[in-house]
Write an enzyme that holds these catalytic residues in place. Structure first.
Site, short mmCIF file in Angstrom:
data_model
loop_
_atom_site.label_atom_id
_atom_site.label_comp_id
_atom_site.label_asym_id
_atom_site.label_seq_id
_atom_site.Cartn_x
_atom_site.Cartn_y
_atom_site.Cartn_z
N ASP A 148 17.19 -127.38 -0.95
CA ASP A 148 18.31 -126.97 -1.81
C ASP A 148 18.84 -125.63 -1.34
O ASP A 148 18.27 -124.98 -0.47
CB ASP A 148 17.84 -126.91 -3.27
CG ASP A 148 18.98 -127.06 -4.25
OD1 ASP A 148 20.14 -127.17 -3.82
OD2 ASP A 148 18.72 -127.06 -5.47
N HIS A 193 24.93 -137.23 -4.79
CA HIS A 193 25.05 -135.95 -5.50
C HIS A 193 25.94 -134.93 -4.77
O HIS A 193 26.82 -134.33 -5.38
CB HIS A 193 23.66 -135.37 -5.75
CG HIS A 193 23.66 -134.04 -6.42
ND1 HIS A 193 24.26 -133.82 -7.64
CD2 HIS A 193 23.14 -132.83 -6.04
CE1 HIS A 193 24.11 -132.55 -7.99
NE2 HIS A 193 23.42 -131.93 -7.03
C1 HEM Z 1 17.83 -130.84 -11.41
C2 HEM Z 1 19.11 -130.91 -11.13
C3 HEM Z 1 19.65 -130.81 -9.74
C4 HEM Z 1 19.07 -131.12 -8.54
C5 HEM Z 1 17.68 -131.71 -8.30
C6 HEM Z 1 20.03 -130.81 -7.51
C7 HEM Z 1 19.79 -130.97 -6.15
C8 HEM Z 1 20.69 -130.62 -5.15
C9 HEM Z 1 20.43 -130.73 -3.74
C10 HEM Z 1 19.13 -131.23 -3.11
C11 HEM Z 1 21.55 -130.32 -3.10
C12 HEM Z 1 21.75 -130.28 -1.58
C13 HEM Z 1 21.48 -128.94 -0.99
C14 HEM Z 1 22.68 -128.05 -0.88
O1 HEM Z 1 23.76 -128.49 -0.46
O2 HEM Z 1 22.55 -126.88 -1.24
C15 HEM Z 1 22.52 -129.96 -4.09
C16 HEM Z 1 23.80 -129.51 -3.84
C17 HEM Z 1 24.75 -129.23 -4.82
N1 HEM Z 1 24.60 -129.35 -6.19
FE1 HEM Z 1 22.90 -129.92 -7.13
N2 HEM Z 1 21.17 -130.34 -8.09
C18 HEM Z 1 20.99 -130.33 -9.45
C19 HEM Z 1 21.89 -129.91 -10.42
C20 HEM Z 1 23.21 -129.62 -10.16
C21 HEM Z 1 24.19 -129.35 -11.18
C22 HEM Z 1 23.95 -129.33 -12.69
C23 HEM Z 1 25.38 -129.11 -10.54
C24 HEM Z 1 26.73 -128.81 -11.12
C25 HEM Z 1 27.22 -129.41 -12.18
C26 HEM Z 1 25.12 -129.21 -9.11
C27 HEM Z 1 26.04 -128.97 -8.12
C28 HEM Z 1 25.76 -128.98 -6.78
C29 HEM Z 1 26.73 -128.58 -5.77
C30 HEM Z 1 28.14 -128.06 -6.00
C31 HEM Z 1 26.09 -128.75 -4.53
C32 HEM Z 1 26.66 -128.46 -3.15
C33 HEM Z 1 27.40 -129.68 -2.62
C34 HEM Z 1 28.05 -129.39 -1.29
O3 HEM Z 1 28.72 -128.36 -1.19
O4 HEM Z 1 27.92 -130.20 -0.39
N3 HEM Z 1 23.80 -129.53 -8.93
N4 HEM Z 1 21.97 -130.15 -5.36
#
Ligand code: HEM
Length: 480
Positions: A197, A331
Site C-alpha cells: 500500500d 480497487h
Molecule cells: C481497508 C480498506 C482499504 C484497503 C485494504 C485498501 C488497499 C489499497 C491498496 C492495496 C492500494 C494499492 C496501493 C497504492 O496504489 O497505493 C490502494 C490504493 C488506493 N486506495 Fe485503497 N484501500 C482501502 C481503503 C480505501 C478507501 C476508503 C479509499 C477512498 C475512499 C481508498 C482509495 C484508494 C486510492 C485513491 C488508491 C490509489 C489508486 C491509484 O492511484 O491508482 N482506499 N488501496
C-alpha cells in the site's frame, strides 16, 4: 478569502502529514472532547510550537535517507505530531466561521448511510454498526507517529501533559485511542490483505517537484484550502489548512482469503488461481505490480520500483476501454480511473479531469497478524484493519465522491462495453444492506458476474476533521 492564492504555500505553515507524510512505524490517534474551551485554548498555545510542520516532516525524511546512505541499519528516533478539529470541535471552541464544506459541517455520522456503511434504521433514523465512541461527538484528534512504540508513548505523554488532556479537571478528555503499526518483516508496507500500500498518491505542485513516472501533479489547492484550484469562499484563516477524512475500517482477512480459494481463477493451480483473483480484485499484485503493466503474472521487481510501479493509465490501444488487463471494478481502477475518464473523447463529452478527485492517503494498519486458529477456522476473531486517513481541500469532491460515486456505484466507470456493468469495488464498495457483485474478475469471462460477500472491509466509525495551518492554530484556535 474570495479568490484562491496561486503562490505556493510555505511548508513551515502547514502541519506535518498533510502534504508531507510522517515517517512512521507506529502511530496513535487520540480522539478527544473539549471540556473547558478557554483553558484548552490556553494550553493549545503551548502545544503549537511542538507540532510537527511539513518542513520538519520533509527534513526528517532527508535525515532518514542520509542515514541509510551512510549504511545506517537501525531506525532513527523520529516522531511527528499534528492536531485537527471536527465541526463540533470548532463549535465547542466558539469558532463560528463556516469552512464551506458540507460533509465536514454535517459530520460523518450523518453521512454514514449515504457512504453505504452497514447498519439499521431505528425510529426512522439510520444507525450505522459503528463502535459507540464514534456515535458521540468527537471534537478533535491528535495524531502521534514514531519509529517505535516507545517514541510514540513519549511524545504522546508530553502532548497530553501540555494540553492537560485528562478526565479529571483537564481541558479535554480522551474518547478513544486507536493504535496503528506497520506490519512486521516482509509484510512491511503491506495492508492486512497482503497488498503493498501507499504507492500511488498525487504529487503536489511546487512541493513534490520530482514526481515519479506516472505520478500526476495536482494544484496545491486540491489539498490545501485557499490555494490554486481550491473552491472559495473560505474564511481567511482557513488558508493552508486541509480536511482530514478518517475511517476506522476493519478487515476480515481469513474470510477474504477463503473467498479467493473458493473462487480461484480456473486453469491454474489452486494457489495461483487464488493469487490471481486477489490481484484482479485490487488491480495490483501483492507485490504492488500493477495488473495494467503485468496482467498475467506478478513481477516483484516492478512492484517495488517507484520508477515504474505507477506508470500506467489503462490506455492500451483498444477502441473501447476493456477489462482484459484489469477489471473496471478493481480497487485501484475504481478509486483512480485515470484514462477511463481522462481519455473520453470529445464526442462523448470528454475528456474528464480527475484532478479534483485526488486525495492524499496516510493510512496505517492496526491489529495483530492473523492467528493460526483464525486461519484454520477461516473466521476473524481478532480486530484488525486499516486506520484510513486522507487529506483534501474538499471532502465532497474527494473521499466522499470516491466512496459514493465510484466505489459504490455499480455503473462506474461509464464508458465500457454495454454487457459489462463493472459492479462494486470489491475491496471498499458497500451497500447498507444487500448483495454485491462485479464483472471482469475472470479475464477469460469478462461479462460473467462474480457474487461477492456483503463486506470484507467493515466500517466501524469515522469523522471529518480540519487540520488548520500553524498561523491559524496560533491566532484563531489558541489563546495566549
Ligand atoms: C481497508 C480498506 C482499504 C484497503 C485494504 C485498501 C488497499 C489499497 C491498496 C492495496 C492500494 C494499492 C496501493 C497504492 O496504489 O497505493 C490502494 C490504493 C488506493 N486506495 Fe485503497 N484501500 C482501502 C481503503 C480505501 C478507501 C476508503 C479509499 C477512498 C475512499 C481508498 C482509495 C484508494 C486510492 C485513491 C488508491 C490509489 C489508486 C491509484 O492511484 O491508482 N482506499 N488501496
Amino acid at each position: 478569502m474570495s479568490a484562491p492564492i496561486t503562490t505556493p504555500a510555505d511548508l513551515n505553515n502547514v502541519q506535518g502529514d498533510v502534504v508531507i507524510g510522517f515517517s512512521k512505524r507506529f502511530e496513535s490517534a487520540v480522539f478527544f472532547q473539549i471540556d473547558n474551551a478557554d483553558a484548552f485554548r490556553k494550553q493549545l498555545a503551548a502545544l503549537v510550537p511542538k507540532i510537527t510542520t511539513a518542513a520538519q516532516a520533509a527534513s526528517d525524511k532527508d535525515k532518514i535517507k542520509e542515514h541509510k546512505r551512510n549504511g545506517g541499519k537501525d531506525l532513527l528516533k523520529i516522531s511527528g505530531l499534528n492536531i485537527s478539529f471536527s465541526q463540533t470541535g470548532l463549535t465547542a471552541l466558539g469558532i463560528t466561521d463556516d469552512l464551506g464544506d458540507g460533509p465536514f459541517r454535517d459530520g460523518q455520522l450523518k453521512g454514514a448511510e449515504a457512504l453505504g456503511d452497514s447498519g439499521s434504521t431505528v425510529n426512522g433514523v439510520f444507525q450505522p454498526n459503528w463502535v459507540p465512541a464514534f456515535k458521540n461527538p468527537i471534537h478533535g484528534v491528535i495524531i502521534v507517529s514514531g519509529d517505535s512504540h516507545a517514541t510514540v508513548e513519549e511524545r504522546l505523554l508530553d502532548t497530553k501533559n501540555t494540553l492537560k488532556l485528562s478526565p479529571q479537571g483537564g481541558t479535554c478528555h480522551e474518547i478513544i485511542r486507536l493504535n496503528g503499526a506497520v506490519r512486521p518483516d516482509d509484510q512491511k508496507g503491506h495492508e492486512h490483505f497482503g497488498f503493498l500500500d501507499g504507492i500511488s498518491n498525487p504529487a503536489v505542485k511546487d512541493i513534490d517537484t520530482t514526481p515519479f513516472p506516472g505520478q500526476e501533479t495536482v494544484a496545491q489547492g486540491i489539498v490545501l484550502l485557499g490555494r490554486e484550484k481550491d473552491t472559495p469562499p473560505r474564511p481567511s484563516w482557513a488558508l493552508d489548512g486541509s480536511f482530514l477524512a478518517f475511517r476506522y475500517l476493519f478487515q476480515l482477512v481469513p474470510e477474504f482469503n477463503d473467498f479467493l480459494r473458493q473462487n480461484a481463477i480456473p486453469g491454474l493451480s489452486p494457489e495461483d488461481g487464488a493469487e490471481f483473483l486477489g490481484a484482479r480484485l485490487v488491480g495490483r499484485w501483492k507485490s504492488g505490480a500493477p495488473l495494467d503493466l503485468t496482467p498475467l503474472k506478478d513481477d516483484p521487481e516492478l512492484g517495488k520500483d517507484p520508477q515504474r510501479n505507477n506508470n500506467f493509465r489503462y490506455d492500451f490501444p483498444e477502441d473501447i476501454q476493456t477489462q482484459d488487463r484489469c477489471p473496471f471494478a478493481a480497487h485501484v481502477r475504481k478509486t483512480n480511473p485515470r484514462f477511463d475518464l481522462e481519455g473520453v473523447p470529445p464526442e462523448k463529452g470528454g475528456p474528464f479531469s480527475t484532478e479534483n478527485r485526488r486525495i492524499v492517503r496516510r493510512g496505517i494498519p492496526f491489529g495483530p497478524e492473523v492467528t493460526p486458529q483464525e486461519k484454520q477456522s477461516k473466521t476473524t476473531t481478532q480486530e484488525r484493519g486499516l486506520l484510513f486517513r486522507c487529506y483534501q481541500s474538499n471532502i465532497a469532491n474527494g473521499f466522499q465522491f470516491i466512496q459514493e460515486s465510484w466505489a459504490n456505484a455499480t455503473g462506474f466507470p461509464p464508458f465500457k462495453p454495454a454487457d459489462q456493468v463493472p459492479g462494486f469495488d470489491p475491496i471498499i464498495g458497500q451497500v447498507n444492506s444487500g448483495t454485491r457483485s462485479m464483472t471482469g474478475a475472470n479475464p477469460n469471462a469478462a461479462t460473467a458476474s462474480l457474487q461477492l460477500p456483503t463486506e470484507w472491509v467493515v466500517s466501524k466509525g469515522g469523522e471529518y476533521f480540519f487540520s488548520p495551518s500553524l498561523p491559524a492554530l496560533k491566532t484563531t484556535f489558541a489563546k495566549a
